[in-house]
Structure formats: C-alpha cells, structure tokens
Write a protein that holds these residues in place. Sequence first.
Motif, mmCIF file in Angstrom:
data_model
loop_
_atom_site.group_PDB
_atom_site.id
_atom_site.type_symbol
_atom_site.label_atom_id
_atom_site.label_comp_id
_atom_site.label_asym_id
_atom_site.label_seq_id
_atom_site.Cartn_x
_atom_site.Cartn_y
_atom_site.Cartn_z
ATOM 1 N N SER A 270 0.811 -1.214 0.000
ATOM 2 C CA SER A 270 0.000 0.000 0.000
ATOM 3 C C SER A 270 0.845 1.264 0.000
ATOM 4 O O SER A 270 0.332 2.354 -0.248
ATOM 5 C CB SER A 270 -0.929 0.006 1.217
ATOM 6 N N CYS A 298 -0.635 -4.633 -13.004
ATOM 7 C CA CYS A 298 -1.236 -4.014 -11.822
ATOM 8 C C CYS A 298 -2.655 -3.582 -12.183
ATOM 9 O O CYS A 298 -2.905 -3.119 -13.298
ATOM 10 C CB CYS A 298 -0.430 -2.804 -11.371
ATOM 11 N N ASN A 375 -1.659 -8.743 -7.173
ATOM 12 C CA ASN A 375 -2.974 -8.463 -6.599
ATOM 13 C C ASN A 375 -4.104 -8.600 -7.622
ATOM 14 O O ASN A 375 -5.058 -7.842 -7.617
ATOM 15 C CB ASN A 375 -2.989 -7.045 -6.004
ATOM 16 N N GLN A 376 -3.998 -9.583 -8.520
ATOM 17 C CA GLN A 376 -5.031 -9.819 -9.516
ATOM 18 C C GLN A 376 -5.803 -11.072 -9.115
ATOM 19 O O GLN A 376 -5.256 -12.163 -9.075
ATOM 20 C CB GLN A 376 -4.406 -10.021 -10.900
ATOM 21 N N TYR A 377 -7.102 -10.932 -8.869
ATOM 22 C CA TYR A 377 -7.842 -12.099 -8.394
ATOM 23 C C TYR A 377 -9.334 -12.055 -8.735
ATOM 24 O O TYR A 377 -10.090 -12.930 -8.308
ATOM 25 C CB TYR A 377 -7.688 -12.229 -6.870
ATOM 26 N N ALA A 403 -0.737 -12.864 -4.535
ATOM 27 C CA ALA A 403 -2.044 -12.500 -3.992
ATOM 28 C C ALA A 403 -1.917 -12.003 -2.561
ATOM 29 O O ALA A 403 -0.986 -12.379 -1.848
ATOM 30 C CB ALA A 403 -2.979 -13.707 -4.040
ATOM 31 N N PRO A 404 -2.858 -11.168 -2.113
ATOM 32 C CA PRO A 404 -2.840 -10.715 -0.713
ATOM 33 C C PRO A 404 -3.084 -11.889 0.232
ATOM 34 O O PRO A 404 -3.701 -12.892 -0.133
ATOM 35 C CB PRO A 404 -3.989 -9.701 -0.662
#
Length: 666
Positions: A270, A298, A375-377, A403-404
């Motif tokens: 972040s 992104c 962060n692609q989901y 991924a987070p």
Amino acid sequence: MAEISVESTSNDSEDSSDVTNSLYAEERLSTCKTEDEWLHDLLVRRTLKPSIRDFQLEHGLELVRGHDVYLVIAPGKGKTLVSLAPLLAAQELGQSGVAIIIEPSKFLTEQQSRVFETMGIRSLAINQDTLRAAYAAGRQDLFDEFEAIALAGREVLAVFLTPWMLASPRIYKLLGNPMFKRALRWLFVDEAHLVNEEDSVWRTPYGDIKLMRSRLYSSTVHLAMTGTSSPSDDKAISANLGFAKAKHARYSIDTPHIKYITRFLQHSFSGSTFYDLSFLIPPDMKCQDDILPTLIFCEQIELGYRVMKFLDTLIPSNIPNRHRLILPCNSLWGSEHRQRFKLGLESGAVRIGVCTDTCTLGVDITNIRRVVLLNQYKSFTQIKQELCRAGRDGAPALAYTLAPAWLEKKAVTEQTSKKDSEEASRRALLPSVVVDWYNSAALQKCPRIVDLDHNHEPFALHDQCCSVHFPEPETTADLSANAKWIERLAPKSSSSSRVPVSDRTCPPLEKPMKEAVVRIITRWRTNTWWSFASADSMPAEWFLNATAMSRLAEKAHICTSYDRFVIVLGPWRYLNDHGQALFEVMTQILTTFKEIFDTRKEMERAAEEAEAQQEASPVVETPSMSEPAAIHRVVLRLPRQLPKSDGGNQHCSPPARYNTQQQAKG
C-alpha cells in the motif's frame, strides 16, 4: 485433436456478385490437387513459415468456404493465421472485400493491423488515437478512407476496430449504403470470451456485436476466437455473440512451456516499497541483461507507477540508460508510446514493462520470459490472459501470481478471530476457481491441475510444471534476493521515507488550491521536459507522472524544506537534475498560498474586532443602516513567472509534434 461439432451450412449469398466470386474461387481451387494443398502452399509462401498447423489449415479453409467458426485454443498458438487465411485466399484469387476485425483495446487494433500489413493485406486501425494522429498529420479521415477503399472494390482490406468504435454512428452510417454492406465479406471477433465477463467494461459492447448480424448480408462470414473460454461457458458465449449455429472447435488451453508460480504477499504493497517484487532486480546486478524481460500487471495505474518508482531505485546508478529500463504502459499513453514500449521490450532496451489491462488481451511481445500478476484475483480468464503474455515465442517462461494474504484458505478450526471470518467472507465472493488457483497446494493439487480441471482436460505432469511440483530454483533464489534487498533498504526506508507531519508553517491546502497546484506543476513539467527532450521522446508524463503531481498537491503544506519535499515526492528518476527547480516552484506556490491564508486571518480578525466594537457601542439608527452594505470581491492571482529548470536558461517551446497533438486534442 479438436472435437469439432458441425451445426451449420455455409451462408447464403445475397447478390449475384457473391455467387460469381464463389464460382471463380471454386474454379481456381479446382486447378490444385486439393483445396487443402492449395491453401497450405499459399499460407507457407505468404507467411514464410516452414509449416502450417493442422487447426490453422482446417479452420482457415472453413472460412474460405463460407462457414462461420467459433474457435477456442490456448493463447499464443496462432489464431491470427486462421483469420488471415480467407483474406490471403481472396487476394490470391484476385477478389476484393472488406474484413472488420473486433479487438478489445486500441493497443491490439494497432498491433494486429501491423501484422496484417506485413502479410501484404492492406489494413486500417481506427480508434480515437489513430483518428487524431491522422488529422494531425493532414491525412484523409480514416472513415472516409475506409469507405473509399470498400466502394472501389479493387482490393482486400482489413479494418480493426474496438467494439465501441463498431457501435459508433460513423459505422452505422456506412452500413446504410448497400454497396458498402455488400463489400463487407467478413466479420471477426477476437477475445470472444469478454461477452461473458461479469462486471467488465467489455461485456455490454461485446454483447452489442450480435446486433450486427441483422444489419449485414447473410453471406458475411463470421469468426469468433478466444483462448480462455471454459467448456461450460462456450454455449453462453456463442449464443451472446450470435454463433449458436457456427462450427465449434475446441483445443487444449494448456501452455506447458510456462511454469506457474503462486505466492501470497508477505509484505505490504500500500505504500512506496514492494519487497515481494524486489527479486526482479538482481542484488548483484552488473548490466541491464541481468534483468529478465518482464511484464508486471497491476490493476490500477497509480499502483503501477508506485511499483515502477520502487524498482527504479534498485537499479545501480552506474547502469547505462537506467532510467529507461522500466517503462509503463496504460490507457493514458498514446499509440506512439505503445509501439515504442513493444519495440523496446522486443529489442531488449527495455527490461520491465509495468502494465494495466492495456497489455492483457492478445498483446504479442515475443521475448517476454517472465510475467508477474500483482494483486489480480477478480477474474480467472483475466489471470490466464495475463499469464499467457509470457513465452509467446514458445520458449520456457515463468508466470508469477502474487495474492494478498487474505486469499489464503484456513481450516474452519483455524478461523478463530473476527478477521478470519471477514476474510472467509471476502473469499466467498470470488470465483471458486480463483480461490482454488491460489490455494492449490492446500487442496493437494497444483495451479495447472486447477486450470485443466476448470477446462475439463486431463493433467499430465511434466518438467517445470509449477511451483508446487518444482519449487526450485525460483523459491530459494527469489526469497534470498528479497532478503538481501530488505537488509539494504529497511534501515533507510524506516528512517527517511516516512512522510513527516506539518511544521505548521502553512495550513493544509483547500481543494481549489490543490487543483491550482496540479495545473502549475503541469505547466512547469511541460516547459521543462521539452526544454531538453528530443522530438521523438516520450510524453511529459514520463518525466513526472500524474500520481506524483497529485501527491505534491495533497502534501504541499509539508514541503517547507528540500528534505521534506524529497520525502513527499518519493523516488523520482530526475531528482538530481530537476529536483531543486521543482522545489523552488513548490516554494513559490506555498509562499503565495500562505499570504492568502494570512490575509484571510487578518480580515477575519478585523471583522471580529469590528463586531465586538459594534456590540459594545450604543446603536444609533441612521438612514444609511437600512441600505445593504457593499460587498467587495478580492481576486488573488498567482505570479505568472515560475523558476526555470536547471536544464536550460532559455525557454524552449515543445516541438511541432507536441503542439500539433495539443491542437488536435483541443
């Protein structure tokens, strides 16, 4: 081998000229031993390929014969040649005709147009950027050019449009002309799965393509292609595009030369540091070739800029051309930059591209050895499309999905806190195949098994399948590199990168003031960039992007010293050369606004004193008190003169190309 279901016959002809062309084609084809051999020899000769794949020949010939086709095959396997086949055949037979080919992005319309041109097919890419460029260059309007070529009937033309452009009034006006409509022989739809993508910007415009069938003659040949449609989705996709009666062909969607690597992020993304990505820059980097050609995807443009700035800081200062080894590509950049971006990666001059979905669909950059999805989901088809940007040349490649942490599944017995329950609820909102993809090891599967199960295909383990079956060498090498970077950067970042609090020299700026700051910095950016950039340089956005300018405007009241200004601005590749000049601009802006705040305080204090005196004094009624007091408007203007950059003492106007572009936008 494909399982092909034949559910339709060739389209009926609308007009005698179509019948004549068909008979002429049959006559020419009959002179060859077989139609297959004739088309095979033609494609080999025109494409300079040593051989043609079976599916390319089979479905290319179906299009030549006038059949509609719905084709599913893995990205990078050569779908483009299928769409080229009927156009090359018509050209070889001395025929004319127009193909409209729908692509999801401006980038792809331009890329595919160039591919068709190299094959000898005249092509036009019509989008907002190319229309403006044609106008700026004094070229004929592209729609007028399109119409003139179609009505002349002397050649084969391929026109590449986005679905939004297909639905434009200009296209509908052209279709009102029967002669133009008769010249339109082919309508091809690339990335057909987008008609079924929930909550995507493409779903509605792709759904409107179906309406074109009722406006075109039934002799028009239709083709729909995709590389990421599952068998369970095929029926809905073909129906929504009007391909329910087309010939359906499905091949394997597996890409065994790509190694799938799934990880959960261990550090925050972040802020301005991205430790999980630091392995992309080798800690012992000696030259630019030490960085594998990489694409990073992104979801937001702003996130991409932060990633790019972070990775920029890791490249040693002694590396030549270090500020151009990492380039962005997103919807804010025009066609000229998109082409430069592609050529830079293919030549090796650019090592990392930081992209949004602009580069997701069908973009063919042949030498990409590694892609990283950050962060692609939200969509599995998008995940697959982005992963398949790697290894387009068929050579081994790596595909990372990061991924987070909340996406990691936990056993029910481990979900003990409120946070665990909230994370489980978030996962429940995602497609199950996406959650399974990231948690494949916990399911005693691997990412490839999850993918193949989703597409009803059998799994066979092969070398370097994925990080579950073959975790090395990437796991050890990447984590070791990350640890080295963290050791180097953590002390520095903890002490110097935290944005300081205000020293109360100036209050936080109000919204209109912040907007004014962005306008002033934009003007400074343009003047400064064109004072030293060459005519063929990238846009001024490359010099100082919008995210950095917004950050300066938001935190302007903190920039009361150069050290504070540097922290607020964050990593900037031109800080050494132009940081001081930009700080002087910020100082002058801040001084002006401080004067405004001080003046406002004095006026408020004077008004309060006057009100207090009025309350303490007896009120004497006078005739003038019944009249409204005059209201005076005070206009405060910022100084017109701004400090010039150290890059040059003379003001330098932007090149003619820049001025022309600005006029075109106006």
